[in-house]
Design an enzyme around this catalytic site. Structure first.
Site, PDB file in Angstrom:
ATOM      1  N   PHE A 151      28.540  -8.884  56.706  1.00  0.00           N
ATOM      2  CA  PHE A 151      28.577  -8.306  55.367  1.00  0.00           C
ATOM      3  C   PHE A 151      27.752  -9.191  54.446  1.00  0.00           C
ATOM      4  O   PHE A 151      28.069 -10.355  54.242  1.00  0.00           O
ATOM      5  CB  PHE A 151      29.996  -8.171  54.803  1.00  0.00           C
ATOM      6  CG  PHE A 151      29.990  -7.502  53.440  1.00  0.00           C
ATOM      7  CD1 PHE A 151      29.973  -6.129  53.328  1.00  0.00           C
ATOM      8  CD2 PHE A 151      29.921  -8.263  52.274  1.00  0.00           C
ATOM      9  CE1 PHE A 151      29.899  -5.508  52.084  1.00  0.00           C
ATOM     10  CE2 PHE A 151      29.851  -7.652  51.027  1.00  0.00           C
ATOM     11  CZ  PHE A 151      29.844  -6.275  50.938  1.00  0.00           C
ATOM     12  N   ASP A 197      24.808 -17.477  54.702  1.00  0.00           N
ATOM     13  CA  ASP A 197      25.378 -16.736  53.572  1.00  0.00           C
ATOM     14  C   ASP A 197      26.784 -17.272  53.350  1.00  0.00           C
ATOM     15  O   ASP A 197      27.720 -16.938  54.073  1.00  0.00           O
ATOM     16  CB  ASP A 197      25.396 -15.238  53.880  1.00  0.00           C
ATOM     17  CG  ASP A 197      25.979 -14.429  52.707  1.00  0.00           C
ATOM     18  OD1 ASP A 197      26.567 -15.042  51.794  1.00  0.00           O
ATOM     19  OD2 ASP A 197      25.854 -13.190  52.727  1.00  0.00           O
ATOM     20  N   LYS A 231      29.902 -15.469  44.152  1.00  0.00           N
ATOM     21  CA  LYS A 231      31.340 -15.348  43.917  1.00  0.00           C
ATOM     22  C   LYS A 231      31.918 -16.511  43.101  1.00  0.00           C
ATOM     23  O   LYS A 231      31.784 -16.512  41.888  1.00  0.00           O
ATOM     24  CB  LYS A 231      32.057 -15.140  45.250  1.00  0.00           C
ATOM     25  CG  LYS A 231      31.701 -13.765  45.839  1.00  0.00           C
ATOM     26  CD  LYS A 231      32.632 -13.256  46.896  1.00  0.00           C
ATOM     27  CE  LYS A 231      32.338 -11.785  47.171  1.00  0.00           C
ATOM     28  NZ  LYS A 231      31.884 -11.474  48.511  1.00  0.00           N
TER      29      LYS A 231
HETATM   30  C1  LIG Z   1      30.684 -10.536  48.613  1.00  0.00           C
HETATM   31  C2  LIG Z   1      29.609 -10.975  49.537  1.00  0.00           C
HETATM   32  C3  LIG Z   1      28.250 -10.692  49.275  1.00  0.00           C
HETATM   33  C4  LIG Z   1      27.815  -9.817  48.135  1.00  0.00           C
HETATM   34  O1  LIG Z   1      28.118 -10.315  46.893  1.00  0.00           O
HETATM   35  P1  LIG Z   1      28.104  -9.331  45.611  1.00  0.00           P
HETATM   36  O2  LIG Z   1      28.274 -10.266  44.458  1.00  0.00           O
HETATM   37  O3  LIG Z   1      29.213  -8.375  45.786  1.00  0.00           O
HETATM   38  O4  LIG Z   1      26.770  -8.658  45.617  1.00  0.00           O
HETATM   39  C5  LIG Z   1      27.301 -11.214  50.134  1.00  0.00           C
HETATM   40  N1  LIG Z   1      27.652 -11.943  51.200  1.00  0.00           N
HETATM   41  C6  LIG Z   1      28.935 -12.232  51.491  1.00  0.00           C
HETATM   42  C7  LIG Z   1      29.252 -13.067  52.676  1.00  0.00           C
HETATM   43  C8  LIG Z   1      29.958 -11.736  50.684  1.00  0.00           C
HETATM   44  O5  LIG Z   1      31.246 -11.988  50.993  1.00  0.00           O
END
Ligand SMILES: *Cc1c(COP(=O)(O)O)cnc(C)c1O
Length: 415
Positions: free
Chosen positions: A138, A223, A252
């Site tokens: 994700f 990520d 986040k």
């Molecule tokens: C939440 C998330 C994203 C996307 O972040 P947004 O601020 O919702 O665009 C990307 N990578 C990971 C691992 C995430 O948990």
């Protein structure tokens, strides 16, 4: 008084199915609904609220900067961007940072950097660069990103998709090595798959991937939008394996639970492919976001939130693992990023979340069978005990068939 849920259902796109609760206030690990009921927040907005709701130092930074200068665009310098980027780089061991707003934007930035690096530095033939990703990933919701998702629903109806991505199984470093060609620019990976169901790979996986990437001149891009900033018990989850990636994505919690703030960080050789005009964002790196982001990082260090996450996460995991409900299949995760998987034939994760909500604890299902427990990192041991007590009695009720959960709100169309 208006009906907040009915208004949302009438006027908002139905791209979410929220639990039927209307939140109006938050403080630390607690939130309150419109009827004055208090809930323990065990979700922290998917880890965006790691500092807890309304952290006083973050609020002060927000108010102070908002009262001075908030948005100027990158057409000018500001006195806040440099110090924020410097602190973020020094803390994570990276050379340079590129500020964006949401996690998905920072992932897009990483993809652009990796491709350009492949053409300008590695010497890949134009438009041939490949990025290897993991099944179950994700990375956000843009069209490019959902194009390499393995989740059918995230893709359905949104094609055609951008080429240049190849998926390998998560947790299998041999599959990564076999997938690498001379056109491979980067391997993009979450150290723990969050939305994928709190999936923790076997120890040594990320270190092996880092080794393989180095051997084949492929960038390792982690990520850590969800796993970073203390969530798994270290500042970065890749530090559990002593891995220093070539590119790092943060988001986040970087916004301190107040604003969307994200960064793509990288080594010189990678970031230096960007020339003025190549990439940008109107709001990315604005003084307000930088003031909050810098304070979010400082609070993380000064309040030792990563250490708290490691200790209290281990404690919570131990308590959850000892629950012995026949409904539970597995408890997994690291630090305060924990998932409880239920037997699909016995109960749905959604049912569990609805009953937990009735009992004063907020969480959210990920996929059909996993409930995440990822509270703000400022949670105390006593508050964890409270949470475990609620989870214990909720599961006892549910396995006895005393399911009082309300059905999900009807998503009736506007009349
Ligand atoms: C939440 C998330 C994203 C996307 O972040 P947004 O601020 O919702 O665009 C990307 N990578 C990971 C691992 C995430 O948990």
């Amino acid at each position: 008084m208006y009906n907040a849920i009915a208004l949302e259902n009438a006027y908002c796109a139905h791209n979410y199915l929220p639990l039927p609760v209307v939140l109006v206030e938050g403080d630390g690990v607690y939130v309150w609904d419109d009827k004055g009921r208090r809930y323990l927040d065990m979700m922290s907005a998917y880890s965006a609220v790691s500092h807890g709701h309304r952290h006083p130092r973050l609020l002060q930074a927000l108010y102070e900067q908002a009262g001075k200068l908030a948005v100027v665009s990158r057409a000018y310098h500001s006195d806040k961007l440099g110090p924020f980027a410097k602190y973020a780089c020094e803390l994570t061991g990276m050379d340079r940072a590129l500020p964006m707003n949401t996690g998905a934007e920072a992932v897009e930035t990483a993809i652009k950097a990796a491709r350009k690096w492949a053409y300008k530095v590695k010497g890949v033939e134009n438009d041939k660069a490949e990025i290897i990703v993991c099944a179950g990933n994700f990375h956000g919701r843009t069209t490019t990103i959902v194009g390499f998702s393995s989740e059918q629903q995230y893709r359905d109806g949104f094609g055609p998709f951008s080429p240049g991505f190849k998926a390998v199984p998560f947790g299998d470093s041999k599959a990564l090595e076999q997938a690498i060609t001379r056109n491979t620019a980067a391997f993009l990976v979450e150290p723990i798959q969050g939305e994928g169901g709190i999936l923790v790979p076997t120890p040594g996986y990320l270190a092996a991937c880092a080794e393989i990437c180095r051997k084949h001149n492929v960038l390792l891009i982690c990520d850590e939008v969800q796993t970073g900033l203390g969530r798994t018990g270290k500042l970065l989850a890749c530090q559990h394996e002593n891995v220093r990636p070539d590119g790092l994505i943060l988001g986040k919690a970087l916004g301190g639970g107040l604003l969307p703030v994200s960064l793509f960080l990288a080594r010189h050789e990678v970031m230096d492919v960007f020339q003025p005009g190549d990439h940008g964002s109107t709001f990315g790196g604005n003084p307000l976001a930088c003031a909050v982001g810098l304070t979010a990082l400082r609070v993380l260090v000064e309040e030792q939130l990563a250490e708290r996450s490691r200790e209290l996460g281990a404690y919570l995991k131990e308590q959850l693992a000892a629950l012995q409900s026949p409904l539970i299949k597995e408890v997994r995760g690291q630090g305060l990023l924990l998932g409880m998987e239920f037997h699909a034939d016995k109960i749905s994760a959604r049912q569990v979340c609805e009953q937990l909500m009735q009992n004063g604890l907020l969480s959210k299902e990920t996929h059909a069978t996993v409930v995440r427990f990822a509270p703000p990192l400022v949670i105390t041991r006593n508050q964890i005990d409270d949470a475990v007590a609620i989870i214990r009695s909720t599961l006892a009720d549910l396995s006895n068939g005393n399911n009082q959960a309300t059905p999900p709100p009807s998503l009736a169309r506007r009349k």
